[in-house]
Design an enzyme around this catalytic site. Structure first.
Site, mmCIF file in Angstrom:
data_model
loop_
_atom_site.group_PDB
_atom_site.id
_atom_site.type_symbol
_atom_site.label_atom_id
_atom_site.label_comp_id
_atom_site.label_asym_id
_atom_site.label_seq_id
_atom_site.Cartn_x
_atom_site.Cartn_y
_atom_site.Cartn_z
ATOM 1 C CB SER A 95 -0.942 0.007 1.211
ATOM 2 O OG SER A 95 -0.179 -0.136 2.377
ATOM 3 C CG HIS A 133 -1.136 3.282 5.380
ATOM 4 N ND1 HIS A 133 -2.427 2.870 5.560
ATOM 5 C CD2 HIS A 133 -0.595 2.373 4.535
ATOM 6 C CE1 HIS A 133 -2.651 1.773 4.864
ATOM 7 N NE2 HIS A 133 -1.541 1.450 4.242
ATOM 8 C CG ASP A 185 -5.233 4.098 6.239
ATOM 9 O OD1 ASP A 185 -4.127 4.306 6.751
ATOM 10 O OD2 ASP A 185 -5.385 3.684 5.074
#
Lengths: 162, 197
Positions: free
Chosen positions: A56, A96, A122
């Site tokens: 990701s 992230h 998210d």
């Protein structure tokens, strides 16, 4: 018979030598453990080295890369930082980028994250009803990075050409 | 003790080791030397040097174990000061251990005392140091012999020979050859000590 010669070696050892072997092994394990705990204390993070588990964050990080984290109180988390956090109740650390921050005067922060390679933020990953992350969920900020599978991939490529 | 009869059975078989492994070579020669001194010359082994080394290792392992358990029950931020203390102590003690093994122990693998059964002589002491460098084949055995409790009457005998003299093609230790050389330097050390007296 290689196995039996090892057994003979063990039988020839007297009690003290056997204890010494056990302690030697313990020292090796303890050295690794102490280095890990030392890193924990130095970086302030409960898990100073993590492995990137998903894609990701491509093209920045790929699966299998190693990240070095720090978690110093004095350095505030800002939008654009890459953080590694854990959702409450789940074990897997997620890597992230911070998208938005809400900060109060007493430095209480709430932030929203999103993976670079994801379409949405998210909020779908957080616990039901949770809209923001807090400082306590953060394991640390990525400070250093070791490309891992990349190196192995290179070797595989070269080997295949041969 | 049943363990000593066990070792007698094992050691009556000739010792076979990997002749290319210098550590195994050194250990086999050291063990044979200890066996000679304990069984044939009737020395009693003094374990204090090795015991001290074992205690230092044990203490350092205990520190790391304590850190592990404390951190398990009080997750990270709370255990910070304990962890710092344990990590620092661990590395300090590991440093002490390295220092101890390098300079104080320094290859000494046998310290023995010969107590005279008649009680007339105060007894003799022997300290044996062995060195075998990693890719070298010359085995250095240094025997320090102290006659009586007066440590000024001492003599040193050195045995410097290639390990090829004592091991055959298959890595089996030729015990008798080794013991012959040992006996020679031991007698030499004893006679030197007597001369000094």
């Amino acid at each position: 018979m290689e196995i039996f010669s090892f057994v003979d070696d063990v039988k020839r050892m007297d009690k003290r030598q056997a204890i010494y072997q056990v302690l030697n092994f313990g020292m090796i394990i303890s050295t690794a453990l102490m280095i890990w705990k030392g890193l924990m204390v130095m970086t302030g993070s409960e898990s100073p080295i993590v492995v990137v588990l998903s894609g990701s964050m491509e093209p920045a990080f790929h699966r299998g890369d190693l990240l070095l984290l720090t978690n110093y109180e004095e350095e505030p988390i800002r939008a654009g930082d890459i953080v590694v956090f854990r959702i409450e109740g789940r074990d897997i650390p997620i890597v992230h980028r911070v998208l938005k921050i809400h900060e109060k005067n007493d430095s209480y922060v709430k932030f929203l994250t999103k993976g670079d390679n994801n379409q949405v933020d998210d909020r779908g990953l957080y616990s039901p009803g949770q809209l923001w992350l807090e400082k306590k969920d953060v394991i640390g900020r990525a400070r250093g990075f070791l490309p891992y599978i990349a190196v192995l991939g290179f070797f595989v490529l070269v080997h295949r050409e041969n | 003790m049943s363990s000593s009869t066990n070792t007698k059975n094992i050691s009556s078989k000739p010792i076979k080791i990997n002749k290319w492994d210098t550590n195994a070579l050194k250990n086999a020669l050291n063990d044979a030397c200890k066996k000679y001194f304990k069984e044939t010359l009737n020395y009693t082994e003094d374990y204090s040097v090795m015991d001290r080394r074992l205690y230092i290792s044990l203490i350092s392992c205990l520190f790391s174990l304590y850190a592990l358990i404390y951190d398990w029950f009080n997750p990270f931020p709370k255990s910070r000061s304990v962890l710092i203390a344990c990590v620092a102590s661990y590395f300090i003690i590991a440093g002490i251990l390295t220092f101890y093994m390098r300079f104080i122990e320094n290859g000494r693998f046998f310290t023995g005392k010969l107590i005279d059964k008649t009680g007339i002589d105060p007894g003799q002491k022997c300290k044996i140091i062995s060195k075998l460098k990693k890719y070298d084949d010359i085995y250095n055995l240094t025997l320090e012999y102290y006659d009586g409790t007066n440590t000024s009457t001492s003599s040193v005998a050195v045995l410097k020979k290639s390990v090829g003299n004592y091991f055959d093609e298959n890595g089996v230790l030729c015990y008798d050859k080794y013991i012959n050389d040992l006996k020679k330097i031991y007698d030499q050390a004893r006679s030197n000590a007597r001369k000094v007296k």
